[in-house]
Design an enzyme around this catalytic site. Structure first.
Site, mmCIF file in Angstrom:
data_model
loop_
_atom_site.group_PDB
_atom_site.id
_atom_site.type_symbol
_atom_site.label_atom_id
_atom_site.label_comp_id
_atom_site.label_asym_id
_atom_site.label_seq_id
_atom_site.Cartn_x
_atom_site.Cartn_y
_atom_site.Cartn_z
ATOM 1 N N GLU A 204 0.812 -1.225 0.000
ATOM 2 C CA GLU A 204 0.000 0.000 0.000
ATOM 3 C C GLU A 204 0.846 1.276 0.000
ATOM 4 O O GLU A 204 0.374 2.347 0.386
ATOM 5 C CB GLU A 204 -0.950 0.018 1.205
ATOM 6 C CG GLU A 204 -1.916 -1.150 1.294
ATOM 7 C CD GLU A 204 -2.945 -1.193 0.178
ATOM 8 O OE1 GLU A 204 -2.812 -0.457 -0.820
ATOM 9 O OE2 GLU A 204 -3.886 -1.975 0.313
ATOM 10 N N HIS B 277 -2.758 2.102 8.643
ATOM 11 C CA HIS B 277 -3.855 1.366 8.007
ATOM 12 C C HIS B 277 -4.024 0.038 8.720
ATOM 13 O O HIS B 277 -3.034 -0.624 9.042
ATOM 14 C CB HIS B 277 -3.502 1.144 6.524
ATOM 15 C CG HIS B 277 -4.333 0.092 5.860
ATOM 16 N ND1 HIS B 277 -5.707 0.156 5.812
ATOM 17 C CD2 HIS B 277 -3.997 -1.059 5.222
ATOM 18 C CE1 HIS B 277 -6.159 -0.901 5.152
ATOM 19 N NE2 HIS B 277 -5.147 -1.664 4.797
ATOM 20 N N HIS C 256 -7.084 -3.452 9.517
ATOM 21 C CA HIS C 256 -8.336 -4.127 9.153
ATOM 22 C C HIS C 256 -9.129 -4.429 10.424
ATOM 23 O O HIS C 256 -9.435 -5.567 10.713
ATOM 24 C CB HIS C 256 -8.031 -5.440 8.420
ATOM 25 C CG HIS C 256 -7.340 -5.276 7.108
ATOM 26 N ND1 HIS C 256 -6.989 -6.353 6.302
ATOM 27 C CD2 HIS C 256 -6.920 -4.178 6.434
ATOM 28 C CE1 HIS C 256 -6.382 -5.911 5.207
ATOM 29 N NE2 HIS C 256 -6.325 -4.598 5.257
ATOM 30 N N TYR D 267 -20.559 12.485 19.755
ATOM 31 C CA TYR D 267 -19.724 13.677 19.523
ATOM 32 C C TYR D 267 -18.270 13.342 19.208
ATOM 33 O O TYR D 267 -17.556 14.126 18.562
ATOM 34 C CB TYR D 267 -19.814 14.627 20.727
ATOM 35 C CG TYR D 267 -18.927 14.245 21.892
ATOM 36 C CD1 TYR D 267 -19.351 13.345 22.855
ATOM 37 C CD2 TYR D 267 -17.649 14.773 22.003
ATOM 38 C CE1 TYR D 267 -18.526 12.973 23.911
ATOM 39 C CE2 TYR D 267 -16.812 14.416 23.048
ATOM 40 C CZ TYR D 267 -17.255 13.506 23.992
ATOM 41 O OH TYR D 267 -16.420 13.150 25.012
ATOM 42 N N HIS E 279 -12.604 -3.250 2.784
ATOM 43 C CA HIS E 279 -11.170 -3.388 3.038
ATOM 44 C C HIS E 279 -10.797 -3.110 4.509
ATOM 45 O O HIS E 279 -10.385 -4.025 5.211
ATOM 46 C CB HIS E 279 -10.415 -2.450 2.074
ATOM 47 C CG HIS E 279 -8.937 -2.596 2.103
ATOM 48 N ND1 HIS E 279 -8.116 -2.294 1.025
ATOM 49 C CD2 HIS E 279 -8.091 -2.975 3.079
ATOM 50 C CE1 HIS E 279 -6.857 -2.513 1.341
ATOM 51 N NE2 HIS E 279 -6.813 -2.927 2.582
ATOM 52 N N TYR F 232 -7.709 18.586 22.124
ATOM 53 C CA TYR F 232 -8.261 17.279 22.436
ATOM 54 C C TYR F 232 -7.968 16.304 21.301
ATOM 55 O O TYR F 232 -8.037 16.672 20.133
ATOM 56 C CB TYR F 232 -9.772 17.454 22.596
ATOM 57 C CG TYR F 232 -10.495 16.307 23.233
ATOM 58 C CD1 TYR F 232 -10.525 16.162 24.605
ATOM 59 C CD2 TYR F 232 -11.169 15.381 22.456
ATOM 60 C CE1 TYR F 232 -11.205 15.122 25.189
ATOM 61 C CE2 TYR F 232 -11.856 14.335 23.029
ATOM 62 C CZ TYR F 232 -11.873 14.207 24.393
ATOM 63 O OH TYR F 232 -12.554 13.174 24.959
HETATM 64 P P1 13P Z 1 1.253 -5.286 3.248
HETATM 65 O O1 13P Z 1 1.697 -6.495 4.068
HETATM 66 O O2 13P Z 1 1.843 -5.339 1.859
HETATM 67 O O3 13P Z 1 1.517 -4.010 3.965
HETATM 68 O O4 13P Z 1 -0.308 -5.412 2.985
HETATM 69 C C1 13P Z 1 -1.221 -5.514 4.024
HETATM 70 C C2 13P Z 1 -2.519 -4.847 3.705
HETATM 71 O O5 13P Z 1 -3.245 -4.540 4.633
HETATM 72 C C3 13P Z 1 -2.921 -4.540 2.337
HETATM 73 O O6 13P Z 1 -3.995 -3.670 2.323
#
Ligand code: 13P
Length: 231
Positions: A76, A95, A97, A116, A158, A213
Site C-alpha cells: 500500500e 492502516h 483491518h 460527539y 477493506h 483534544y
Molecule cells: P502489506 O503487508 O503489503 O503491507 O499489505 C497488508 C494490507 O493490509 C494490504 O492492504
C-alpha cells in the site's frame, strides 16, 4: 515533524506495529504504517509478521516510489506516499483491518455524528472510500478523496486509515475509529440513532481544538487547557 532520528523512528514503528495487533485493531500481516522523514518516508515492509519484524526491516522510500532496504515496502505504499505528499498537516499514516470499522466498510456505511467523538476524525462524519484493488493507484485516489478535511476514513470492503502527527497519535485514532464503529454497529441494532447537527459538531470540533483534544491541531493562542500549578 519529529526530532527523533530515523533509527529511533524505525524502532518506534516496529513497536507501534506490534501494538496495533496487540490492541486488537489488526491481525496477522494485514495493516501497515508510514512516517514522514526528510525527503521521503519510512514504511513497514510487505507481508512480514510484526513479531518477526526488526528495525532494520523498515523500508525507506522517496516520493517517486524509489526504495532502499532488503525487503519490499508495503503493497500500500502508494496511498501512504500520496497522503503524506498531499497532507502537510500530518506525518503518519496507519492502516488496519479492525473488525467493526471493516464491518461498516463492507456495507459502505459511513459513520455519521451519532456520537460527539466523531469530531476527533476532524469533521461531521467518517467517510467510506470507494473500493479498488489493494495496492493500486485507484485505491490511493479514492482514499485521498475520502480523507479530504478528515483524519480518518473507512476503505470500502477493506479496512480503515487513521492519520496523525505521531505514530502514537495515529494508533490512538485508529483505536478510536474502531471503538466508534463498534458503538455505531451496536446502536444500529436498536434502530437508526439521532445524528448531531452540523452546528453542534462545529461547536464540538472547536471545543476539541481549544482543548487540544485528541488529534486536533493546537488552536493558536486560544488554547483552553488547564494550567499546571508550580507547587
Ligand atoms: P502489506 O503487508 O503489503 O503491507 O499489505 C497488508 C494490507 O493490509 C494490504 O492492504
Amino acid at each position: 515533524m519529529s526530532e527523533l532520528t530515523n533509527r529511533d523512528l524505525r524502532h518506534e514503528m516496529v513497536d507501534i506495529a506490534r501494538k496495533m495487533n496487540a490492541s486488537g485493531i489488526n491481525q496477522g500481516t494485514a495493516g501497515n504504517i508510514s512516517q514522514r522523514i526528510e525527503n521521503g518516508f519510512l514504511i513497514t515492509p510487505s507481508s512480514l509478521p510484526y513479531d518477526r519484524m526488526e528495525a532494520g526491516d523498515i523500508v525507506e522510500m522517496d516520493f517517486d516510489g524509489g526504495y532502499a532496504g532488503q525487503l519490499r515496502p508495503s503493497s500500500e505504499w502508494r496511498f501512504h506516499r500520496d497522503i503524506l505528499k498531499h497532507r502537510p498537516d500530518i506525518d503518519v499514516v496507519l492502516h488496519c483491518h479492525s473488525i467493526y470499522a471493516t464491518t461498516l466498510a463492507v456495507h459502505y456505511k459511513p459513520i455519521p455524528a451519532f456520537h460527539y467523538m466523531i469530531g476527533v476524525a476532524g469533521g461531521y462524519d467518517i467517510r467510506v472510500a470507494d473500493y479498488a484493488t489493494f495496492g493500486t493507484q485507484q485505491l490511493s485516489d479514492n482514499a485521498l478523496e475520502a480523507l479530504e478535511g478528515r483524519l480518518a476514513c473507512l476503505l470500502g470492503q477493506h479496512g480503515q486509515i487513521a492519520l496523525g502527527k505521531t505514530m502514537e497519535s495515529a494508533l490512538a485514532l485508529g483505536r478510536e475509529v474502531e471503538t466508534l464503529s463498534r458503538l455505531y454497529v451496536q446502536a444500529l441494532t436498536l434502530g437508526d440513532p439521532p445524528i448531531l447537527s452540523n452546528e453542534e459538531m462545529d461547536r464540538v470540533i472547536e471545543q476539541m481544538r481549544k482543548m487540544s483534544y485528541g488529534q486536533m491541531p493546537d488552536a493558536d493562542g486560544i488554547n483552553d487547557v488547564p494550567k499546571k500549578r508550580d507547587s
